[in-house]
Every structure is written in structure tokens, then in C-alpha cells.
Design a protein around this motif. Sequence first.
Motif, PDB file in Angstrom:
ATOM      1  N   ALA A   1     -13.054  32.232 -50.021  1.00 28.63           N
ATOM      2  CA  ALA A   1     -11.847  31.976 -49.478  1.00 28.63           C
ATOM      3  C   ALA A   1     -11.623  31.397 -47.960  1.00 28.63           C
ATOM      4  CB  ALA A   1     -10.743  33.084 -49.796  1.00 28.63           C
ATOM      5  N   SER A   2     -12.923  31.057 -47.432  1.00 28.68           N
ATOM      6  CA  SER A   2     -12.754  30.531 -46.053  1.00 28.68           C
ATOM      7  C   SER A   2     -12.134  29.232 -46.011  1.00 28.68           C
ATOM      8  CB  SER A   2     -14.327  30.771 -45.485  1.00 28.68           C
ATOM      9  OG  SER A   2     -15.120  30.040 -46.043  1.00 28.68           O
ATOM     10  N   GLY A   3     -12.067  28.465 -46.988  1.00 28.64           N
ATOM     11  CA  GLY A   3     -11.711  27.241 -46.906  1.00 28.64           C
ATOM     12  C   GLY A   3     -12.826  26.152 -46.882  1.00 28.64           C
ATOM     13  N   LYS A   4     -13.818  26.512 -47.368  1.00 28.65           N
ATOM     14  CA  LYS A   4     -15.220  25.605 -47.683  1.00 28.65           C
ATOM     15  C   LYS A   4     -14.788  24.582 -48.292  1.00 28.65           C
ATOM     16  CE  LYS A   4     -18.516  28.297 -48.782  1.00 28.65           C
ATOM     17  NZ  LYS A   4     -18.485  27.821 -50.063  1.00 28.65           N
ATOM     18  N   SER A   5     -14.611  24.793 -49.515  1.00 31.24           N
ATOM     19  CA  SER A   5     -14.271  23.914 -50.563  1.00 31.24           C
ATOM     20  C   SER A   5     -13.361  22.629 -50.089  1.00 31.24           C
ATOM     21  CB  SER A   5     -13.950  24.303 -52.132  1.00 31.24           C
ATOM     22  OG  SER A   5     -14.960  25.041 -52.455  1.00 31.24           O
ATOM     23  N   TYR A   6     -12.339  23.176 -49.328  1.00 35.11           N
ATOM     24  CA  TYR A   6     -11.043  22.286 -49.115  1.00 35.11           C
ATOM     25  C   TYR A   6     -11.763  21.455 -47.636  1.00 35.11           C
ATOM     26  CZ  TYR A   6      -7.503  24.027 -51.847  1.00 35.11           C
ATOM     27  OH  TYR A   6      -6.613  24.456 -52.987  1.00 35.11           O
ATOM     28  N   PHE A   7     -12.747  22.192 -46.993  1.00 33.21           N
ATOM     29  CA  PHE A   7     -13.150  21.341 -45.731  1.00 33.21           C
ATOM     30  C   PHE A   7     -14.093  20.348 -46.367  1.00 33.21           C
ATOM     31  CE2 PHE A   7     -17.055  20.956 -43.238  1.00 33.21           C
ATOM     32  CZ  PHE A   7     -16.602  20.391 -42.313  1.00 33.21           C
ATOM     33  N   LEU A   8     -14.992  20.767 -47.270  1.00 37.80           N
ATOM     34  CA  LEU A   8     -15.993  19.609 -47.905  1.00 37.80           C
ATOM     35  C   LEU A   8     -15.419  18.456 -48.525  1.00 37.80           C
ATOM     36  CD1 LEU A   8     -18.642  21.561 -49.719  1.00 37.80           C
ATOM     37  CD2 LEU A   8     -18.911  20.083 -48.005  1.00 37.80           C
TER      38      LEU A   8
ATOM     39  N   TRP B   1     -13.910  12.797 -48.097  1.00 29.98           N
ATOM     40  CA  TRP B   1     -13.028  11.734 -48.146  1.00 29.98           C
ATOM     41  C   TRP B   1     -12.571  11.027 -46.836  1.00 29.98           C
ATOM     42  CZ3 TRP B   1      -9.646   9.831 -51.680  1.00 29.98           C
ATOM     43  CH2 TRP B   1      -8.355   9.232 -51.292  1.00 29.98           C
ATOM     44  N   GLU B   2     -12.754  11.695 -45.621  1.00 31.87           N
ATOM     45  CA  GLU B   2     -12.523  11.012 -44.689  1.00 31.87           C
ATOM     46  C   GLU B   2     -13.737  10.221 -44.144  1.00 31.87           C
ATOM     47  OE1 GLU B   2      -9.509  11.102 -42.284  1.00 31.87           O
ATOM     48  OE2 GLU B   2      -8.751  11.523 -44.353  1.00 31.87           O
ATOM     49  N   LEU B   3     -14.845  10.810 -44.298  1.00 35.24           N
ATOM     50  CA  LEU B   3     -16.316  10.070 -44.053  1.00 35.24           C
ATOM     51  C   LEU B   3     -16.375   8.787 -44.874  1.00 35.24           C
ATOM     52  CD1 LEU B   3     -18.809  12.917 -43.946  1.00 35.24           C
ATOM     53  CD2 LEU B   3     -18.036  11.264 -42.096  1.00 35.24           C
ATOM     54  N   ARG B   4     -15.839   8.635 -46.170  1.00 37.44           N
ATOM     55  CA  ARG B   4     -15.881   7.118 -46.705  1.00 37.44           C
ATOM     56  C   ARG B   4     -15.052   6.031 -46.065  1.00 37.44           C
ATOM     57  NH1 ARG B   4     -17.920   8.848 -51.704  1.00 37.44           N
ATOM     58  NH2 ARG B   4     -17.486  10.734 -52.485  1.00 37.44           N
ATOM     59  N   LYS B   5     -14.042   6.557 -45.202  1.00 40.09           N
ATOM     60  CA  LYS B   5     -13.262   5.547 -44.497  1.00 40.09           C
ATOM     61  C   LYS B   5     -13.989   5.551 -42.843  1.00 40.09           C
ATOM     62  CE  LYS B   5      -9.640   7.979 -45.172  1.00 40.09           C
ATOM     63  NZ  LYS B   5      -8.253   8.372 -45.074  1.00 40.09           N
TER      64      LYS B   5
ATOM     65  N   TRP C   1     -10.005  16.521 -37.630  1.00 40.19           N
ATOM     66  CA  TRP C   1     -11.461  16.555 -37.222  1.00 40.19           C
ATOM     67  C   TRP C   1     -12.444  17.198 -38.344  1.00 40.19           C
ATOM     68  CZ3 TRP C   1     -13.472  18.255 -31.825  1.00 40.19           C
ATOM     69  CH2 TRP C   1     -12.916  17.407 -30.830  1.00 40.19           C
ATOM     70  N   ALA C   2     -12.103  16.969 -39.464  1.00 41.50           N
ATOM     71  CA  ALA C   2     -12.742  17.140 -40.741  1.00 41.50           C
ATOM     72  C   ALA C   2     -14.212  16.496 -40.607  1.00 41.50           C
ATOM     73  CB  ALA C   2     -11.991  16.958 -41.949  1.00 41.50           C
TER      74      ALA C   2
ATOM     75  N   SER D   1     -22.490   2.594 -43.518  1.00 40.68           N
ATOM     76  CA  SER D   1     -21.831   2.674 -44.742  1.00 40.68           C
ATOM     77  C   SER D   1     -22.206   4.260 -45.425  1.00 40.68           C
ATOM     78  CB  SER D   1     -22.970   1.960 -45.881  1.00 40.68           C
ATOM     79  OG  SER D   1     -24.205   2.240 -45.781  1.00 40.68           O
ATOM     80  N   PHE D   2     -21.382   4.670 -46.145  1.00 38.91           N
ATOM     81  CA  PHE D   2     -21.362   6.224 -46.630  1.00 38.91           C
ATOM     82  C   PHE D   2     -21.177   6.139 -48.250  1.00 38.91           C
ATOM     83  CE2 PHE D   2     -19.736  10.316 -47.506  1.00 38.91           C
ATOM     84  CZ  PHE D   2     -20.487  11.020 -47.292  1.00 38.91           C
ATOM     85  N   ALA D   3     -22.035   6.418 -48.985  1.00 42.59           N
ATOM     86  CA  ALA D   3     -21.798   6.153 -50.459  1.00 42.59           C
ATOM     87  C   ALA D   3     -22.578   7.209 -51.102  1.00 42.59           C
ATOM     88  CB  ALA D   3     -22.204   4.703 -50.996  1.00 42.59           C
TER      89      ALA D   3
END
Length: 435
Positions: free
Chosen positions: A104-111, A116-120, A408-409, A129-131
Motif C-alpha cells: 500500500a505504498s502507492g507503488k502500482s499507482y506510481f508505475l 502513462w506520462e513517459l509515453r508522452k 514528477w512521476a 521513442s518509448f513503446a
Amino acid sequence: MPTTALPSRPPGLLPRITCPHCWEHFAPEKLLWVAEHSDLLGDMRLGPEQSQRFLPTRFTVNGEAIDAKGFPCHQLACPNCHLTIPRSLLELEPLFLSIFGAPASGKSYFLAAMTWELRKTLPLTFRTSFADADPVLNQQLNEYEESVFSGASSDKLVPLATLIRKTEEQGDLYDTVSYGNQTVSYPRPFLFSIQPQPRHPNSHKAAKLSRTVCLYDNAGESFQPGKDTAATPVTRHMAQSRVLFFVFDPTQDARFQRLINQQALRGTTAMKTMRQEPILQEAIARIRRFAGLKQSDRHKRPLVVILTKFDMWWQLLESDPLPEPWLTARSPANANEQFEAFDSRAVERQSSLARNFMLKCAPEIVTAAENFADDVTYVPVTAVGWQVSIDTSSGLPAIKPSEASPYWATVPFLYGLHRSVPGLIPVITKRKTGS
């Protein structure tokens, strides 16, 4: 169907391949192929429902193996564990990254926020590129992204606890392989290909800089003593990893809860507190054991401590949140050409502030991290942004997915790239005069 003899190794293939599942090293000609015909079921490692793996002797003119029923095949597999391997790993060096933290440290949400942000951010800002290198292996993470950021109820208030299910110690994120009488459960990595695009400042070095990112996630329970065994080597990837990401949730620390106004915890006051230092200490012990490090040795690879849920405690950093850490720079080869470059100086400044906060809130985390690794960086993040409120029906923290705005994700990943593969993303490192 036209066939050829066993082909010679095509140019551009790596001389040695590392399996992202079992971490075995082998030459590319040892790769197995996955039978295509539906009658060719039953694999000695993976069971009766899985397609057969085989070492081919016949190929199409396009270099695809032909199975025993005459069908051309498309998937490759490791000769040791028989799990599938994406073709990008034949040409692009692997970059192993591991993320771990308490339950419950927020790991999955952070991932989810990070990818999601790296794709942009990577293609639009850094011309990189990131795919997905394997959409099947990444399916779980893609579902996380969709659930949090683009779900069907994006304009409705949704409790955070319902968006992503807890990371389990078995199930969809693990693969079971049989070695005779021994059954082994391997963690399933998330795989991405990352390459400089044509207008990247180092595009001429693309072949050298491109990587297949192998990102591993583990349930917090996997770091309890005795959880990593020969039958469940679920955390041994950490010894291979070029960058380690430890997720620390300040809101689970009782000392933090005394520092901040209880109202600011927004419904989390009922959350159980948890000591998170044992997770880090157990991870350090395993890395030392599997990497062959002495107790007096310091790990030479970066350790990034990710401080989650920053929207709830940013005031304690005694500084306003910084903007995204990249700046416009001029090309050294062409003064008229500009590009965005990662500002490592801003990350270092934020890290220093976060470290001071951690010395007040959880000094044992700082001590354990810095006694282990030479390069430790502290990065505060919020995976869902600043618009978290309370769902009146459940009393739980909730968001409207349409309003999710991670902060900053991407920074831990970008900083890890900067430290482990210099040149893959443009970086500003030179300090200004007088700074």
C-alpha cells in the motif's frame, strides 16, 4: 513453402542474450521458437496447454522458423525457461530496473503514472521513442493506466482504492515453469523499447544507446524473510538491475502523521502505520547475497528513493513544488537548433530538500540507503496529482480520472536513464557560473 537451410546469424544481433524471466545468458542461435499450429501443444517446461517450443531446422525465405506441421512461426522463447522473449531483446541491450516497497505504498499507482506520462514525455520532449516491447506482458500495466487516467467513468469521483487492485504474490504477474520435479515461479517483467528518434542530439549513436527496458514490480510481502527461495526467486532480478527504485510512503509513518495536520491526511488517518525500513533492509540483504557483495562493499548502481503522495505533505519540504525538470538547450553542433534537456541540477536540489525532510521523519531510511549505495537520490512524487478529495459514500480518498495530473512521476525513470545510459536523453549537467 520455400525453405532455406539454417541461416547464419543476421547482422545487428547481440552476441549474447539475457532472458528477462530467468536471467539466463545464451547465444541467439540457441533461441527456441514457439510452434504455431494448434495441434502442437504440450511443452515440457510450461505444461500441456502451452504451445511446443522447438529448435528449428527449417526456415522460410524471410527467416521464420517452420514448425512440424509446416506453419511459419513468429514467437521466440528462452532455451532455459521456455518463456517468450520479445525480438527487441535480440538487438537492443537490456536495461534491468527494479521497483519495490511496502504494501500500500502507492507503488502500482506510481508505475501507472510513470509509464502513462513517459509515453508522452519521452517522444514529445526528449525525442526518444518509448513503446511496449511485448504488449502481452505489459497488459496488466496498460490496464492500470487506463483505469486511472482514461477509464469510462473519468468525470466521476472514484475511490482510489478501487482503481488498481493490490499487487499479489502470485497470479497474472508471475509465470510457473517446471524443471523436472522442481517448479519455479518467475516474476513477469514489463518490457519497453526505448530509442533515440531522428532529431535526437545523439541520434547518430542510436544503435549504441537504444535499450529494451525490463521493469520488475514485486508485492511488498515478497520482501518478508524466507519469501525468496529457489522455487520462488521473485526478487533476484534486483541483483541484475542497473537502477533500484525504493517506494517510501510517508503517510504510513506515525512520525509523519504527527508532523502534519491530521485534516490534511484526507481520510487516511485510519490507515495502519507500518515500518518500512525492514523492507529496504531485506532488499539490501538480498542484493548483497545475489550480487556477491560483501557487507563492507557499497553498491555502485543508483538507488532512487521515491517519496509518494507528495500532494499530502509538500508543505513539509519547506519549498514550493518545482516545475518539471527540463530546460531548453542549444545544440553544440548547430546554434540555431534547440532541444529540451533533462535538468539534473533541479533533481539534485529537490533531492537535498527531500533528504532533509527524511532525516526528520524517517532517518533510518536515509541511513540504510546511504550505507548501502554510493548514489542515492530522493524524489517526491504524486501519481494522481493535486485534486484528491473524499468520496462521501465511502469516506475514502477519491479522484476524477479526468483531473488526474501526475507530478514528477517520470523523474525517477529519467534520472535512472541519465545515470545508467548517459546520452540516451539529453541532460543539462553543467552548473551556471556562481551557482
